[in-house]
Design a protein around this motif. Sequence first.
Motif, PDB file in Angstrom:
ATOM      1  N   HIS A 180      41.244  42.602  39.514  1.00  0.00           N
ATOM      2  CA  HIS A 180      40.157  42.107  39.773  1.00  0.00           C
ATOM      3  C   HIS A 180      40.022  40.560  39.884  1.00  0.00           C
ATOM      4  O   HIS A 180      40.980  39.766  39.289  1.00  0.00           O
ATOM      5  CB  HIS A 180      39.016  42.699  38.725  1.00  0.00           C
ATOM      6  CG  HIS A 180      39.384  42.108  37.387  1.00  0.00           C
ATOM      7  ND1 HIS A 180      40.318  42.697  36.559  1.00  0.00           N
ATOM      8  CD2 HIS A 180      38.904  41.338  36.734  1.00  0.00           C
ATOM      9  CE1 HIS A 180      40.569  42.453  35.433  1.00  0.00           C
ATOM     10  NE2 HIS A 180      39.578  41.190  35.469  1.00  0.00           N
ATOM     11  N   ASN A 181      38.957  39.712  40.559  1.00  0.00           N
ATOM     12  CA  ASN A 181      38.647  38.501  40.067  1.00  0.00           C
ATOM     13  C   ASN A 181      37.357  38.575  39.124  1.00  0.00           C
ATOM     14  O   ASN A 181      36.349  39.103  39.316  1.00  0.00           O
ATOM     15  CB  ASN A 181      38.428  37.604  41.649  1.00  0.00           C
ATOM     16  CG  ASN A 181      39.653  37.667  42.481  1.00  0.00           C
ATOM     17  OD1 ASN A 181      39.522  38.428  43.220  1.00  0.00           O
ATOM     18  ND2 ASN A 181      40.464  36.833  42.283  1.00  0.00           N
ATOM     19  N   ASP A 192      33.769  39.998  40.194  1.00  0.00           N
ATOM     20  CA  ASP A 192      33.244  40.794  39.242  1.00  0.00           C
ATOM     21  C   ASP A 192      32.740  40.251  37.761  1.00  0.00           C
ATOM     22  O   ASP A 192      33.468  39.400  37.239  1.00  0.00           O
ATOM     23  CB  ASP A 192      34.328  41.842  38.720  1.00  0.00           C
ATOM     24  CG  ASP A 192      34.540  42.966  39.945  1.00  0.00           C
ATOM     25  OD1 ASP A 192      33.553  43.376  40.546  1.00  0.00           O
ATOM     26  OD2 ASP A 192      35.719  43.218  40.200  1.00  0.00           O
ATOM     27  N   VAL A 234      33.726  44.746  34.697  1.00  0.00           N
ATOM     28  CA  VAL A 234      35.123  44.928  34.623  1.00  0.00           C
ATOM     29  C   VAL A 234      35.261  45.967  33.055  1.00  0.00           C
ATOM     30  O   VAL A 234      36.017  46.804  33.278  1.00  0.00           O
ATOM     31  CB  VAL A 234      35.892  43.454  34.256  1.00  0.00           C
ATOM     32  CG1 VAL A 234      37.320  43.940  33.817  1.00  0.00           C
ATOM     33  CG2 VAL A 234      35.820  42.761  35.371  1.00  0.00           C
ATOM     34  N   ARG A 268      44.313  45.784  32.358  1.00  0.00           N
ATOM     35  CA  ARG A 268      43.617  44.791  33.202  1.00  0.00           C
ATOM     36  C   ARG A 268      44.369  43.549  34.024  1.00  0.00           C
ATOM     37  O   ARG A 268      45.123  42.858  33.041  1.00  0.00           O
ATOM     38  CB  ARG A 268      42.325  44.282  32.346  1.00  0.00           C
ATOM     39  CG  ARG A 268      41.433  45.501  31.773  1.00  0.00           C
ATOM     40  CD  ARG A 268      40.223  44.596  31.105  1.00  0.00           C
ATOM     41  NE  ARG A 268      39.623  45.497  30.236  1.00  0.00           N
ATOM     42  CZ  ARG A 268      38.393  45.298  29.792  1.00  0.00           C
ATOM     43  NH1 ARG A 268      37.846  44.319  30.169  1.00  0.00           N
ATOM     44  NH2 ARG A 268      37.956  46.222  29.034  1.00  0.00           N
ATOM     45  N   GLU A 320      43.576  40.211  35.778  1.00  0.00           N
ATOM     46  CA  GLU A 320      42.796  39.196  36.396  1.00  0.00           C
ATOM     47  C   GLU A 320      43.673  38.436  37.412  1.00  0.00           C
ATOM     48  O   GLU A 320      44.673  37.844  36.987  1.00  0.00           O
ATOM     49  CB  GLU A 320      42.251  38.165  35.344  1.00  0.00           C
ATOM     50  CG  GLU A 320      40.776  37.761  35.776  1.00  0.00           C
ATOM     51  CD  GLU A 320      41.058  36.514  37.185  1.00  0.00           C
ATOM     52  OE1 GLU A 320      39.939  36.583  37.751  1.00  0.00           O
ATOM     53  OE2 GLU A 320      41.787  36.112  37.122  1.00  0.00           O
ATOM     54  N   ASN A 380      41.908  48.540  42.766  1.00  0.00           N
ATOM     55  CA  ASN A 380      41.823  47.462  43.251  1.00  0.00           C
ATOM     56  C   ASN A 380      40.238  46.921  43.550  1.00  0.00           C
ATOM     57  O   ASN A 380      39.636  47.739  44.253  1.00  0.00           O
ATOM     58  CB  ASN A 380      42.466  47.207  44.390  1.00  0.00           C
ATOM     59  CG  ASN A 380      42.294  45.834  45.076  1.00  0.00           C
ATOM     60  OD1 ASN A 380      42.557  44.716  44.307  1.00  0.00           O
ATOM     61  ND2 ASN A 380      42.016  45.678  46.351  1.00  0.00           N
ATOM     62  N   THR A 381      39.888  45.913  42.873  1.00  0.00           N
ATOM     63  CA  THR A 381      38.553  45.370  43.270  1.00  0.00           C
ATOM     64  C   THR A 381      38.602  43.722  43.786  1.00  0.00           C
ATOM     65  O   THR A 381      37.637  43.159  43.494  1.00  0.00           O
ATOM     66  CB  THR A 381      37.408  45.503  41.925  1.00  0.00           C
ATOM     67  OG1 THR A 381      37.843  44.685  41.098  1.00  0.00           O
ATOM     68  CG2 THR A 381      37.295  46.881  41.635  1.00  0.00           C
ATOM     69  N   ALA A 382      39.882  43.319  43.758  1.00  0.00           N
ATOM     70  CA  ALA A 382      40.136  41.865  44.105  1.00  0.00           C
ATOM     71  C   ALA A 382      39.599  41.587  45.333  1.00  0.00           C
ATOM     72  O   ALA A 382      40.108  42.084  46.299  1.00  0.00           O
ATOM     73  CB  ALA A 382      41.652  41.600  43.575  1.00  0.00           C
ATOM     74  N   GLU A 383      38.860  40.470  45.429  1.00  0.00           N
ATOM     75  CA  GLU A 383      38.166  39.934  46.496  1.00  0.00           C
ATOM     76  C   GLU A 383      39.006  39.033  47.274  1.00  0.00           C
ATOM     77  O   GLU A 383      38.995  38.447  48.298  1.00  0.00           O
ATOM     78  CB  GLU A 383      36.941  39.302  46.353  1.00  0.00           C
ATOM     79  CG  GLU A 383      35.908  40.426  45.815  1.00  0.00           C
ATOM     80  CD  GLU A 383      35.333  41.399  46.864  1.00  0.00           C
ATOM     81  OE1 GLU A 383      35.450  40.843  48.213  1.00  0.00           O
ATOM     82  OE2 GLU A 383      34.842  42.189  46.729  1.00  0.00           O
ATOM     83  N   SER A 393      30.799  46.472  45.959  1.00  0.00           N
ATOM     84  CA  SER A 393      30.486  46.245  44.401  1.00  0.00           C
ATOM     85  C   SER A 393      30.416  47.576  43.692  1.00  0.00           C
ATOM     86  O   SER A 393      29.819  48.565  44.079  1.00  0.00           O
ATOM     87  CB  SER A 393      28.803  45.553  44.264  1.00  0.00           C
ATOM     88  OG  SER A 393      28.833  45.381  43.042  1.00  0.00           O
TER      89      SER A 393
END
Length: 729
Positions: free
Chosen positions: A7-8, A21, A26, A42, A44, A66-69, A294
Motif C-alpha cells: 500500500h501507499n 490509503d 490499512v 505490511r 508501505e 495489493n492496494t498500492a497506487e 478504495s
Amino acid sequence: MRIALTHNLRLSDLEEEAEFDTQETVNALAAAIERIGHRLERFEVSGPASRTVARLEAYSPDLIFNTAEGRRGRFREAFYPALFDELGFPYTGSDAYALAVTLDKQLTKLVLSKQGIRTPGWQYVEKLSELSAENLRFPVIVKPNFEGSSKGISQDSIAETLDEVRAKVAAALEKYPSGVLVEEYISGRDLAVPFLESVDNDYDGVLSPVEYVIDPAVTQGRKYAIYDYALKTSREGTVSVRAPAQIPPRTAEDVRRMAQKVYRALDCRDLGRIDVRLSDAGVPYFLEINALPSLEPGAGIYAAAELDGLHLDGVINSIITSAAKRYKIKDSSRRQGKPARKSGPLRVGFSFNVKRVKPTATAEAVEDSEAEYDSPNTLQAIREAIASWGHEVIDLEATAELPSVLSSTPLDVVFNIAEGFKGRNRESQVPALLELLDIPYTGSDPATLSIALDKGLAKKIVRQAGILTPNFQLMATGKERLNKEFTSFPLIVKPVAEGSSKGVVTKSVCHSEAELREVVREIAGKYQQPALIEEYIRGREFTVGLLGERRPRVLPPMEIVFLDREEKNPVYSFQHKLDWTDRIRYDAPAKLEPALLERLRTAARNSFMALGCRDVARIDFRMDDKGRIYFIECNPLPGLTPGWSDLVLIAQGAGMDYRGLIGEIMAPAIPRYKEREARRAASEHPASVLRKSVPLEEGTPAAAQPVAATAPAPASPAPEPSPRMDAKA
C-alpha cells in the motif's frame, strides 16, 4: 497463507496523496486479513522500489494483497503489478495491462465504444490547440485524463461556453500536462457498480448498483450535482452510500449488464468499481472504471456486498479467494506451467561461529583470537530478525560436524555469517560446502570471500579496475627489502588476511624502518601469515555499505571521525572497536559535498563489482586532503551486532531498521533458491517444462511441506560480554 499487504500510506492532505490509503484503512484491511486466518506483513511501498523488492523477497509471500497506487506517471497503478509479475509473486487485482488501460479514461472509452457501451460525448486534449468546438455539447466538464478520486474535479470544472472551456482546459493542462478529457455533462445522479469476481451471481460478480447521497445542506449552494474532489476528501462526512440505489429494477438490471460487459472487455480481476451517471431521463452512461477501488471502511463496495450477505471480512476474503483460485495457490501440482510456490515458511539455516573468548586489549597484550566471531546476543538478534519474516530458523554452528549436519538437514536457504576456522580461505569454507550440496546461501561466493580476505590480492584487483589504493608490499619475516616506492614514513602494517581490525593497533603506524620491521615480526609470529605494509593516507576515513547483486544499492557512507587532536596519525584500530567512547565519533550519514559523495559512492560500487561481491559488503576508504579516494579493504562478511557494528550504524543512518537490514541481505538468496527449485523441476519433468517454455528466473519454488527438525543446540557459551566489547564490526 502468508500475505503481504502492499500500500501507499497517506501522510498528508495533499492532492497527490488523495488516492493513498489512510492508516485507518490499512489497519482495517490488516485486521480483516488476520481475522480470516492468514499471516500478514505490511509493506508501505512509497520508498525506493529496490527496498520493496528486497523486503518481498525476504518475506516470500504466498500472495500479495495489493492496494498500492504508485506515485507518478500515466502507468503508476500498473507499476507494482508489473513488478510482482517479474518477481513471480501472485497478487490480488487486475494485471498491469488492465490497470494501465483503465487509468487512461479516453483509452478506456475507445475500447468500450467498440462494445456498444454508452458514454457521454468527449474529446481528449493534450494541447489547447487540439480542442475542437465542432462536437461540443454544452455544458461540458473538464477533468484530468489520468487521475482518480475525482482529483482535479470541482464545481469550476464545468464550462457552459467555448471561452470558458478554453480557459478551463488551459488551466487544467497547466496542472495535469499529461492530458485532459472534455466530456459532455450529463445532468442526473451518480451511481457506483462494484465487482467481486468470486461472488456467484447471474452477473459474473457484478454487485447491485449503489448511490451516492449528498447532504441537502451541501447541495443547496451547488449549481451542479457532481461528486467532486472536495466531497471525496475534506467533506466526505456529507456523503453517504445508499444500497441498493433507488432506481427501477429494470434500470438496475441494465446497469449491471452494462457493467458486466465493461469488466469482461477490460479483463478486470478480483475487484473493481464502475462509475455511472444516470441521466434525469433514467439513461445510464458509463463515466469511468476503477480497477483498484478504495477499500476504506464505508466504501461503496462494502455496502453493495452486504446485499449479498458479505461484510468487511467477507469482501476481503472474497478478493483473496478469487486471486488464490486464479493462481491455483492451493494446488500442489502446477500453476501456469510453473512449480507451485511453497506453502508455509522457508527453512533457513543460520551458519555462524559463536564467540566464547572475550576480546581484550591492554598495554601488556591483545586477545583477539575470536574477534571475528559473533556473540550469543548478536546471534539471537539475527535469528529473531530472520524469524520475524516468517521463516523457520535452523542453527548451524560452523564446527567440524557441520558437513554431516548439512547433508542430513532439509534446508531451503542458508543465512551465512560463518568466519571459518583457519587459513586465508577460511571465510569460503562454509559457502564451498553449501555449493557442493547445492544449497543456496546469502553473501558472496567462495572465490570473492577468499580474495577479499587477502588484502594484498584484493588491492591488486581493485587497482586493475582503476580504483586508487595506497602503495603496498608484503613481508613474511621482516627481513625483506623495503620497496623503493615507499619514499617517506609513516607507513602502516597489518596482517594480510584478518578482519575486525585484528592486528591493527596504535603502534601499527610506524615512523621508522626499525619500528616497521619489529611490527612485521610480531604479526608474522602471532598470526602465522605475512604482514601488509602500505602507505599511510592522512585524511578522512569512511566506510560504505552495499546491498544487492548486479546493481548493488550503495548506502550513505559513514565517516569515522577521530576526536583526539593530539593523535597525529590516527587509525581505526582494534582498541577503538573495543572502546570508542570519547575517542571516535560515527557520522552516519557522512557530511560530504555532493561531488565528493558521488565519487565515494562510485568507488564503492566499482570495488564491489570488481571483487565480485554479492548481497552485502562493507568497504573502507581514506580520502586525502586533495579529495583523492583510496580503497583500503573490503569486508564481504561484515559484522551485524545491533547498535554497534559499522554496517548496522550505516543502515540506521539510511533509515533502515535492523530487521529490514537482515531482510535485505537475505532477499537475493531467495530467487537463487527458486532457480534451484525450477532446475530440479525441469530435470524431473523436462517435457512438461519445455512445452510451457517458462524462463528459469520466472519459476517459483516447488511445493513442499516444511519438515520439523530440532535445531542443534550450540555449546554453552562463556558469560556474555558487553556488546561493545565483543561485537564484530
